[in-house]
Design an enzyme around this catalytic site. Structure first.
Site, PDB file in Angstrom:
ATOM      1  CG  HIS A   1      -1.678   1.206   1.514  1.00  0.00           C
ATOM      2  ND1 HIS A   1      -3.040   1.264   1.369  1.00  0.00           N
ATOM      3  CD2 HIS A   1      -1.293   2.439   1.935  1.00  0.00           C
ATOM      4  CE1 HIS A   1      -3.458   2.495   1.679  1.00  0.00           C
ATOM      5  NE2 HIS A   1      -2.411   3.218   2.038  1.00  0.00           N
ATOM      6  CD  GLU A   2       1.988   3.475   3.832  1.00  0.00           C
ATOM      7  OE1 GLU A   2       2.289   4.578   3.349  1.00  0.00           O
ATOM      8  OE2 GLU A   2       0.953   3.288   4.500  1.00  0.00           O
TER       9      GLU A   2
ATOM     10  CG  ASP B   1      -4.303   6.829   1.961  1.00  0.00           C
ATOM     11  OD1 ASP B   1      -3.343   7.519   2.361  1.00  0.00           O
ATOM     12  OD2 ASP B   1      -4.255   5.593   1.857  1.00  0.00           O
TER      13      ASP B   1
HETATM   14 ZN   LIG Z   1      -2.291   5.190   2.423  1.00  0.00          ZN
END
Ligand SMILES: [Zn+2]
Length: 373
Positions: free
Chosen positions: A58-59, A161
């Site tokens: 994800h990062e 996010d």
């Molecule tokens: Zn994120």
């Protein structure tokens, strides 16, 4: 980040594990071993590791999207509450920020899709419910967790996010600092709701997440406000210019006298040529006094390698330098490298307080070309 260990590099970013994450792993392993023996322990620890592999992915999604806009990601740290990619800076164009923000959850959507294909299950309520059911297969649980990550991260509040997307959308209409404030307020409201839920249900983890969300939202808001206020201001507009210095042959006795006589908490140590040799902080002074007494030369207790800048540099740039170097101050020098002033975090805090009242907004436009210092 302190207390973290490097485990390698991926796509130009250093992957680090925070020590508390290792503690979590041990705790999960021990708890599972106690409940179900070695097989359960291996399964639980394996599952946590798989979750965090998804978090790293994800990062990396954020990092690779940011790279498209020329922004590097020096490191990604794994914490028990998730991952943290430290981007060199945030993209300021709203559309870019939205793409970078969505790239992370998009990776989890892909992972969930692939896992469900492999496991041969459909996307339905029953699958989602199986997250709680440890009897479900490893892949199904992992897929469900990725879906949870997507949903959680898309909550429109900082520091999620979704909060970045919200900020970027607001920034199309409002100044960036205001947009950040609104998104941060949403984050803090969410934190209160989570904290309340956690306390009511006795869920410690939820309270923990609430505290994290609250602090991250406040931090982001402060930082953007700071950047905003300090971009249009030069170092010489805010630096401390009235101060006492210590000579290179001063002892801690002299320093202690100066500490009492003045309101300063740090003393530049300047040599005969007017050049900064280091800065003696109150903390450094106390430590040295306790260790080696009043006759210790002040230069033995000072912080060295203080970053030096010229007065016409933007304050935002100088602040970044101070943070990166991890020093108690930055020195401001003239063309002959003589110390003419310095900036401390406390000094910056005062500047921020003034900026927030709008007192600085009415000042005349600043000269940004190089001046005498
Ligand atoms: Zn994120």
């Amino acid at each position: 980040m302190p207390w973290s260990l490097s485990i390698g590099r991926l796509f130009g970013s250093e992957i680090r594990i925070h020590i508390t994450f290792l503690i979590l792993l041990v705790w999960v392993g021990v708890a599972a071993y106690g409940a179900g023996g070695a097989v359960a322990a291996v399964d639980s620890v394996g599952f946590v590791l798989a979750i965090f592999a998804c978090v790293v992915a994800h990062e990396l999604g954020h990092a690779l999207a940011a790279r498209r806009y020329g922004i590097a990601t020096p490191d990604i740290t794994l914490l028990p509450i998730g991952g943290m990619a430290r981007l060199e800076k945030m993209p300021e164009r709203p559309v870019q920020e939205i793409i970078v923000a969505l790239a992370g959850p998009a990776v989890n959507v892909v992972i969930a899709g692939v896992l469900m294909l492999i496991a041969g299950v459909g996307f339905d309520a029953q699958t989602l419910a199986s997250l709680e059911n440890s009897g479900a297969g490893f892949l199904v649980r992992l897929a469900s967790l990725n879906i949870f990550l997507v949903v959680f991260n898309l909550i429109p509040a900082f520091p999620m996010d979704g909060g970045r997307v919200l900020r970027a959308l607001l920034a199309l209409k409002y100044p960036r600092a205001d947009a950040t404030r609104y998104a941060a307020r949403a984050g803090q409201a969410l934190a209160f709701a989570l904290g309340f839920l956690g306390l009511m249900s006795g869920n410690v983890l939820l309270v923990f997440i609430a505290v994290f969300v609250y602090m991250a939202a406040a931090g982001e808001s402060y930082q953007v406000g700071m950047e905003d206020a300090s971009r249009s201001v030069c170092v010489r507009d805010v630096m401390i210019t009235e101060f006492e210095t210590l000579a290179t042959n001063a002892t801690l006795t002299t320093a202690a006298d100066a500490l009492l006589r003045t309101t300063q908490h740090e003393f530049p140590i300047v040599d005969g040529a007017g050049q900064l040799r280091g800065i003696l902080t109150r903390k450094g002074m106390m430590r040295a006094l306790a260790r080696s007494g009043r006759d210790t030369p002040a230069i033995e207790a000072m912080d060295t390698e203080i970053p030096l800048v010229r007065g016409h540099i933007a304050l935002s740039q100088a602040t970044r330098l101070m943070q990166e170097a991890g020093k108690p101050a930055i020195g401001v020098v003239d063309g002959d490298n003589r110390l003419v002033g310095y900036v401390t975090p406390e000094n910056l805090g005062e500047f921020m307080m003034l900026a927030q009242t709008g007192a600085l907004a009415k000042r005349t436009p600043r000269q940004t070309e190089p001046g005498p210092f």
